[in-house]
Scaffold this motif. Structure first.
Motif, PDB file in Angstrom:
ATOM      1  N   MET A  87      34.856  11.082  47.703  1.00 37.96           N
ATOM      2  CA  MET A  87      34.299   9.831  48.220  1.00 37.96           C
ATOM      3  C   MET A  87      32.793   9.900  48.452  1.00 37.96           C
ATOM      4  O   MET A  87      32.071   8.982  48.103  1.00 37.96           O
ATOM      5  CB  MET A  87      34.976   9.441  49.535  1.00 37.96           C
ATOM      6  CG  MET A  87      36.375   8.938  49.403  1.00 37.96           C
ATOM      7  SD  MET A  87      36.967   8.466  51.021  1.00 37.96           S
ATOM      8  CE  MET A  87      37.465   6.799  50.669  1.00 37.96           C
ATOM      9  N   HIS A  88      32.336  10.950  49.099  1.00 41.85           N
ATOM     10  CA  HIS A  88      30.935  11.018  49.513  1.00 41.85           C
ATOM     11  C   HIS A  88      30.226  12.296  49.097  1.00 41.85           C
ATOM     12  O   HIS A  88      29.091  12.519  49.488  1.00 41.85           O
ATOM     13  CB  HIS A  88      30.825  10.863  51.033  1.00 41.85           C
ATOM     14  CG  HIS A  88      31.392   9.574  51.509  1.00 41.85           C
ATOM     15  ND1 HIS A  88      32.616   9.501  52.119  1.00 41.85           N
ATOM     16  CD2 HIS A  88      30.917   8.308  51.430  1.00 41.85           C
ATOM     17  CE1 HIS A  88      32.865   8.238  52.414  1.00 41.85           C
ATOM     18  NE2 HIS A  88      31.860   7.498  52.005  1.00 41.85           N
ATOM     19  N   GLY A  89      30.919  13.171  48.375  1.00 40.59           N
ATOM     20  CA  GLY A  89      30.291  14.388  47.888  1.00 40.59           C
ATOM     21  C   GLY A  89      30.113  15.477  48.933  1.00 40.59           C
ATOM     22  O   GLY A  89      29.388  16.436  48.694  1.00 40.59           O
ATOM     23  N   ALA A  90      30.764  15.354  50.069  1.00 44.58           N
ATOM     24  CA  ALA A  90      30.686  16.419  51.068  1.00 44.58           C
ATOM     25  C   ALA A  90      31.247  17.706  50.474  1.00 44.58           C
ATOM     26  O   ALA A  90      32.196  17.681  49.693  1.00 44.58           O
ATOM     27  CB  ALA A  90      31.467  16.039  52.327  1.00 44.58           C
ATOM     28  N   VAL A  91      30.655  18.836  50.847  1.00 39.65           N
ATOM     29  CA  VAL A  91      31.035  20.134  50.304  1.00 39.65           C
ATOM     30  C   VAL A  91      31.482  21.026  51.458  1.00 39.65           C
ATOM     31  O   VAL A  91      30.790  21.137  52.475  1.00 39.65           O
ATOM     32  CB  VAL A  91      29.849  20.769  49.546  1.00 39.65           C
ATOM     33  CG1 VAL A  91      30.218  22.129  48.998  1.00 39.65           C
ATOM     34  CG2 VAL A  91      29.378  19.849  48.432  1.00 39.65           C
ATOM     35  N   PHE A  92      32.637  21.674  51.293  1.00 43.11           N
ATOM     36  CA  PHE A  92      33.249  22.482  52.343  1.00 43.11           C
ATOM     37  C   PHE A  92      33.471  23.909  51.860  1.00 43.11           C
ATOM     38  O   PHE A  92      33.877  24.129  50.720  1.00 43.11           O
ATOM     39  CB  PHE A  92      34.608  21.886  52.747  1.00 43.11           C
ATOM     40  CG  PHE A  92      34.531  20.467  53.214  1.00 43.11           C
ATOM     41  CD1 PHE A  92      34.361  20.172  54.551  1.00 43.11           C
ATOM     42  CD2 PHE A  92      34.618  19.422  52.307  1.00 43.11           C
ATOM     43  CE1 PHE A  92      34.297  18.860  54.983  1.00 43.11           C
ATOM     44  CE2 PHE A  92      34.548  18.103  52.725  1.00 43.11           C
ATOM     45  CZ  PHE A  92      34.389  17.820  54.071  1.00 43.11           C
ATOM     46  N   GLN A  93      33.254  24.870  52.754  1.00 41.99           N
ATOM     47  CA  GLN A  93      33.545  26.271  52.449  1.00 41.99           C
ATOM     48  C   GLN A  93      35.052  26.452  52.317  1.00 41.99           C
ATOM     49  O   GLN A  93      35.835  25.814  53.026  1.00 41.99           O
ATOM     50  CB  GLN A  93      33.009  27.178  53.571  1.00 41.99           C
ATOM     51  CG  GLN A  93      31.518  27.137  53.692  1.00 41.99           C
ATOM     52  CD  GLN A  93      30.975  27.994  54.818  1.00 41.99           C
ATOM     53  OE1 GLN A  93      29.835  28.360  54.746  1.00 41.99           O
ATOM     54  NE2 GLN A  93      31.739  28.302  55.839  1.00 41.99           N
ATOM     55  N   LEU A  94      35.453  27.347  51.440  1.00 40.72           N
ATOM     56  CA  LEU A  94      36.871  27.586  51.213  1.00 40.72           C
ATOM     57  C   LEU A  94      37.542  28.258  52.406  1.00 40.72           C
ATOM     58  O   LEU A  94      38.636  27.859  52.816  1.00 40.72           O
ATOM     59  CB  LEU A  94      37.074  28.458  49.968  1.00 40.72           C
ATOM     60  CG  LEU A  94      36.566  27.899  48.639  1.00 40.72           C
ATOM     61  CD1 LEU A  94      36.785  28.923  47.541  1.00 40.72           C
ATOM     62  CD2 LEU A  94      37.233  26.580  48.294  1.00 40.72           C
ATOM     63  N   ASP A  95      36.909  29.289  52.956  1.00 44.32           N
ATOM     64  CA  ASP A  95      37.572  30.133  53.952  1.00 44.32           C
ATOM     65  C   ASP A  95      37.795  29.492  55.313  1.00 44.32           C
ATOM     66  O   ASP A  95      38.744  29.849  56.003  1.00 44.32           O
ATOM     67  CB  ASP A  95      36.798  31.435  54.132  1.00 44.32           C
ATOM     68  CG  ASP A  95      36.875  32.312  52.894  1.00 44.32           C
ATOM     69  OD1 ASP A  95      37.834  32.180  52.114  1.00 44.32           O
ATOM     70  OD2 ASP A  95      35.971  33.133  52.708  1.00 44.32           O
ATOM     71  N   ASP A  96      36.922  28.541  55.702  1.00 45.15           N
ATOM     72  CA  ASP A  96      37.072  27.963  57.036  1.00 45.15           C
ATOM     73  C   ASP A  96      36.968  26.442  57.062  1.00 45.15           C
ATOM     74  O   ASP A  96      37.071  25.828  58.112  1.00 45.15           O
ATOM     75  CB  ASP A  96      36.064  28.568  58.011  1.00 45.15           C
ATOM     76  CG  ASP A  96      34.620  28.340  57.594  1.00 45.15           C
ATOM     77  OD1 ASP A  96      34.368  27.629  56.604  1.00 45.15           O
ATOM     78  OD2 ASP A  96      33.737  28.900  58.279  1.00 45.15           O
ATOM     79  N   GLY A  97      36.757  25.809  55.900  1.00 43.77           N
ATOM     80  CA  GLY A  97      36.695  24.357  55.840  1.00 43.77           C
ATOM     81  C   GLY A  97      35.445  23.740  56.443  1.00 43.77           C
ATOM     82  O   GLY A  97      35.387  22.527  56.647  1.00 43.77           O
ATOM     83  N   LEU A  98      34.423  24.549  56.715  1.00 46.10           N
ATOM     84  CA  LEU A  98      33.181  24.038  57.296  1.00 46.10           C
ATOM     85  C   LEU A  98      32.424  23.214  56.266  1.00 46.10           C
ATOM     86  O   LEU A  98      32.219  23.658  55.131  1.00 46.10           O
ATOM     87  CB  LEU A  98      32.303  25.193  57.777  1.00 46.10           C
ATOM     88  CG  LEU A  98      30.909  24.802  58.275  1.00 46.10           C
ATOM     89  CD1 LEU A  98      31.011  24.001  59.582  1.00 46.10           C
ATOM     90  CD2 LEU A  98      30.049  26.045  58.471  1.00 46.10           C
ATOM     91  N   CYS A  99      31.977  22.024  56.660  1.00 44.46           N
ATOM     92  CA  CYS A  99      31.173  21.191  55.779  1.00 44.46           C
ATOM     93  C   CYS A  99      29.745  21.723  55.792  1.00 44.46           C
ATOM     94  O   CYS A  99      29.107  21.784  56.842  1.00 44.46           O
ATOM     95  CB  CYS A  99      31.197  19.731  56.230  1.00 44.46           C
ATOM     96  SG  CYS A  99      30.235  18.656  55.141  1.00 44.46           S
TER      97      CYS A  99
END
Length: 127
Positions: A87-99
């Motif tokens: 939707m908005h191109g937010a990017v999250f780390q795989l290991d902890d889901g941090l944006c």
């Protein structure tokens, strides 16, 4: 009954012990989508496999509570290094889901604890 669609979806979140499927059915470095319930109350989650490890998150962007996948069951960047919101191109780390990029920088994806027992992926107890 609450009108908040996010809260309604949470009512269909799977309980600990629910079997999701065979570990080998999730491609290494890939994801698999799971759905519980129907319509606006449907709860979706995806399991991410990295080698012998599995992680899982709700298919729900913390920015506007919309689905993350850019096509059904596809959540990762082309290099498979990050989860990306279509939707908005937010990017999250795989290991902890941090944006780490996009409009919800600093927020986390809603993790769903999972474990592998005898080759089967199941929803685990919360940590």
């Amino acid at each position: 009954m609450t009108l908040d669609p996010h809260a309604r979806r949470q009512s269909n979140r799977p309980e600990p012990g629910v079997v999701l499927g065979r570990f080998d059915d999730i491609p290494d470095g890939g994801t698999k989508l799971f759905s519980f319930g129907k319509g606006y109350e449907r709860f979706q989650m995806f399991v991410l496999r990295r080698g012998d490890d599995v992680l899982s998150y709700a298919n729900d962007c913390p920015h506007v509570h919309g689905p993350l996948d850019w096509k059904p069951g596809e959540f990762l960047t082309e290099d498979a290094d990050y989860i990306v919101c279509a939707m908005h191109g937010a990017v999250f780390q795989l290991d902890d889901g941090l944006c780490v990029g996009g409009p919800c920088r600093g927020d986390h994806l809603d993790s769903v604890p999972v474990e592998v027992i005898n080759g089967t992926v199941i929803v685990a107890e919360s940590i």
